[in-house]
Every structure is written in C-alpha cells, then in structure tokens.
Design a protein around this motif. Structure first.
Motif, PDB file in Angstrom:
ATOM      1  N   LEU A 102       0.830  -1.205   0.000  1.00 43.94           N
ATOM      2  CA  LEU A 102       0.000   0.000   0.000  1.00 43.94           C
ATOM      3  C   LEU A 102       0.870   1.263   0.000  1.00 43.94           C
ATOM      4  CD1 LEU A 102      -2.722  -1.081   2.594  1.00 43.94           C
ATOM      5  CD2 LEU A 102      -2.965  -0.939   0.101  1.00 43.94           C
ATOM      6  N   GLY A 103       1.922   1.258   0.820  1.00 44.41           N
ATOM      7  CA  GLY A 103       2.812   2.410   0.863  1.00 44.41           C
ATOM      8  C   GLY A 103       3.544   2.633  -0.443  1.00 44.41           C
ATOM      9  N   ALA A 104       3.948   1.553  -1.102  1.00 41.83           N
ATOM     10  CA  ALA A 104       4.650   1.673  -2.375  1.00 41.83           C
ATOM     11  C   ALA A 104       3.740   2.265  -3.446  1.00 41.83           C
ATOM     12  CB  ALA A 104       5.164   0.306  -2.815  1.00 41.83           C
ATOM     13  N   ALA A 105       2.470   1.902  -3.420  1.00 45.37           N
ATOM     14  CA  ALA A 105       1.516   2.464  -4.377  1.00 45.37           C
ATOM     15  C   ALA A 105       1.352   3.962  -4.156  1.00 45.37           C
ATOM     16  CB  ALA A 105       0.171   1.754  -4.256  1.00 45.37           C
ATOM     17  N   PHE A 106       1.347   4.368  -2.891  1.00 44.10           N
ATOM     18  CA  PHE A 106       1.107   5.780  -2.565  1.00 44.10           C
ATOM     19  C   PHE A 106       2.357   6.631  -2.764  1.00 44.10           C
ATOM     20  CE2 PHE A 106       0.756   9.361   0.402  1.00 44.10           C
ATOM     21  CZ  PHE A 106      -0.472   9.883   0.027  1.00 44.10           C
ATOM     22  N   PHE A 107       3.520   6.142  -2.287  1.00 45.43           N
ATOM     23  CA  PHE A 107       4.732   6.960  -2.279  1.00 45.43           C
ATOM     24  C   PHE A 107       5.616   6.758  -3.516  1.00 45.43           C
ATOM     25  CE2 PHE A 107       3.747   6.625   2.298  1.00 45.43           C
ATOM     26  CZ  PHE A 107       3.706   7.973   2.613  1.00 45.43           C
ATOM     27  N   ALA A 108       5.550   5.574  -4.130  1.00 46.52           N
ATOM     28  CA  ALA A 108       6.438   5.290  -5.261  1.00 46.52           C
ATOM     29  C   ALA A 108       5.691   5.026  -6.556  1.00 46.52           C
ATOM     30  CB  ALA A 108       7.321   4.080  -4.927  1.00 46.52           C
TER      31      ALA A 108
END
Length: 281
Positions: A102-108
């Motif tokens: 989820l974080g990779a989708a949002f930040f990267a």
C-alpha cells in the motif's frame, strides 16, 4: 522479479531467521540486540573503502531509515519478551508486506497487477498462518500480538524508506553500508544508557553468537536493500518474509516451541504466493 533477485532475497530470508533466533535465545534481548547491531556496524565499516558514498540528496531518507531501524531494534526484543518466536515472528513479518504494498503504491507509484498482488497476499497470509499453531496460538497471548503488529508496522515503515532511499542514493551499497553503521551505533548508544551491565554480560558470555548474529543481520540488510532498489517494494517485502519458514523449523526443532498443522497450511500458501509473484503477463 528476476530469478536472481528471488534467490538472493530467499538467502536474506534465511539470514534474517538466523539472527532473529539468536536474539530470542541469548539472554537479555535488548542488550543482545545492542551488541549484535554494534558488531554489525563494525562489519559494515570494513566495507567503507570499497563503496561509493550515497548522494547527498538521499541523506534525509538515510537519517530517517537509521531512526526507524533503531526503533525496530527495540520493539522486536520487547515483543519477544511477551511471546514465542513461533508466534511473534510470523505476525510481525506477515503483516508488513501488505502495508509495504500500500505504501509503495502511494509513495512510489508502484501498483501491482492483480496476479502479483494476490501473490503478495498469499505470502502475507501464509506467513501469519504460522501464528495459529496450537501451542503458540493468538488467543493465548494478546499482548504478544499487539507488540508483533507494532513490529510489523515498523518493518513496513523502514522497508519503504530503505527502498526509496536506496533508489535515490546512486550507490545502493553505499546507502546500505551507511545505514547499518548508523543504526548499529545509535542502537548501542541508546541501549547503553540503561543496559550497560546487561551488555557487559552479553559480551562476557554470548559474544560468539552475537558475532554470528551481527554478520547475518548485516548480510540480510545489504541484500534486502539491493533488492528493494531493483524490484517492486511490496514483492521484495513479501518474499523476504518467507524467513518465517526457516524460523518455524528453528522454533520446532531447536527451541521446542511445538509443531502444528498450520505450518503445513502456511507452507502451501507461501509456495503459491511465490509462484504468483513470479508471474509474467
């Protein structure tokens, strides 16, 4: 993810299970963690003449990564004070990949396609299934579950920062080496403020396992950071958590923490997850 990266991450998983086990069995765990990470920083320092320093643009992420890793080094041994390796480790490591995805989708901007996403989900569920073993079940120790979930959140946070920082650093190994030096020194300095006697005891009685753990920890982090720089963050995080299979074997045959049908279920789910993450449309 290429087969080369897959195999290297599996090696990191083996190393990760090994040093986590040594933290579990070698006395005061915060003191052991402090000694292990300090020894790991010495190993990393030996690599300094052979690497390029990370780009200054990555230094803020490097500093944040050092702080997050240091926090993790204290959360993990505290969690082991409340639960078995066979319970704490699967929950902590299994909850992280979904958060990283989820974080990779949002930040990267890394949005996995449907099949690899299900691969990550299978891996995460398979990892956490190990915590349902009859002798280390969730219902027996709720406090251990809370600490394990907190550890999983810290793992997800540092994994995201590690990956983003390594990609910005120019020198992936430079970032990895500086990170392991920094978090080792900071962990030791913080722990020594109230664990000085326990640290001396570890040095006197458990130096050999601490040296082994320090080497394994640094090796696992170097490989993981290299992989995070070259493959999707969520997929690397999920594959790295197959370390729980190695930890399950250790907890069964060495620590005598029990064995149950959930370990077979977990192995099947993890195998399916690995296969799905290797899918190429």
């Amino acid at each position: 993810m290429s087969i080369e990266i897959t195999l290297m991450v599996l090696l990191a998983a083996m190393l990760n299970a090994g040093w986590n086990t040594l933290i579990k069995v070698s006395g005061d765990r915060i003191a052991v963690m402090a000694v292990v990470t300090l020894l790991g920083s010495f190993v990393s320092a030996l690599a300094l003449p052979f690497i390029d320093m990370p780009d200054p643009a990555s230094w803020p992420l490097l500093a944040l990564a050092i702080l997050l890793h240091t926090g993790y080094h204290f959360v993990l041994p505290v969690a082991y004070n409340y639960g078995d390796l066979g319970q704490v480790y699967p929950i902590a490591r299994g909850s992280a990949p979904l958060l990283v995805t989820l974080g990779a989708a949002f930040f990267a901007g890394e949005v996995l396609s449907v099949i690899p996403f299900f691969g990550v989900a299978f891996l995460a569920v398979g990892v956490m299934a190990l915590a349902f073993d009859q002798r280390t079940g969730l219902s027996q120790n709720p406090r251990a579950v809370l600490f394990a979930l907190g550890t999983g959140a810290s793992i997800a946070a540092y994994t995201l920062v590690d990956g983003l920082g390594a990609r910005q650093a120019g020198s992936v190994m430079g970032f990895a080496v500086c990170l392991t030096i920094g978090d080792g020194l900071l962990t030791f300095l913080v722990a020594s403020t109230w664990k000085a006697k326990a640290i001396k005891q570890v040095v006197r009685t458990n130096l050999t396992p601490a040296v082994l753990a320090g080497g394994m920890q640094v090796g696992a982090y170097w490989i993981a950071i290299w992989a995070l720089a070259h493959a999707p963050l969520g997929m690397v995080s999920a594959l790295r958590e197959t370390s729980v299979l190695f930890a399950a074997l250790i907890s069964t045959f060495i620590l005598k923490e029990g064995f149950g049908v959930w370990r077979f279920v977990s192995a099947g789910l993890i195998a399916c997850g690995i296969g799905l993450t290797r899918y190429k449309p």
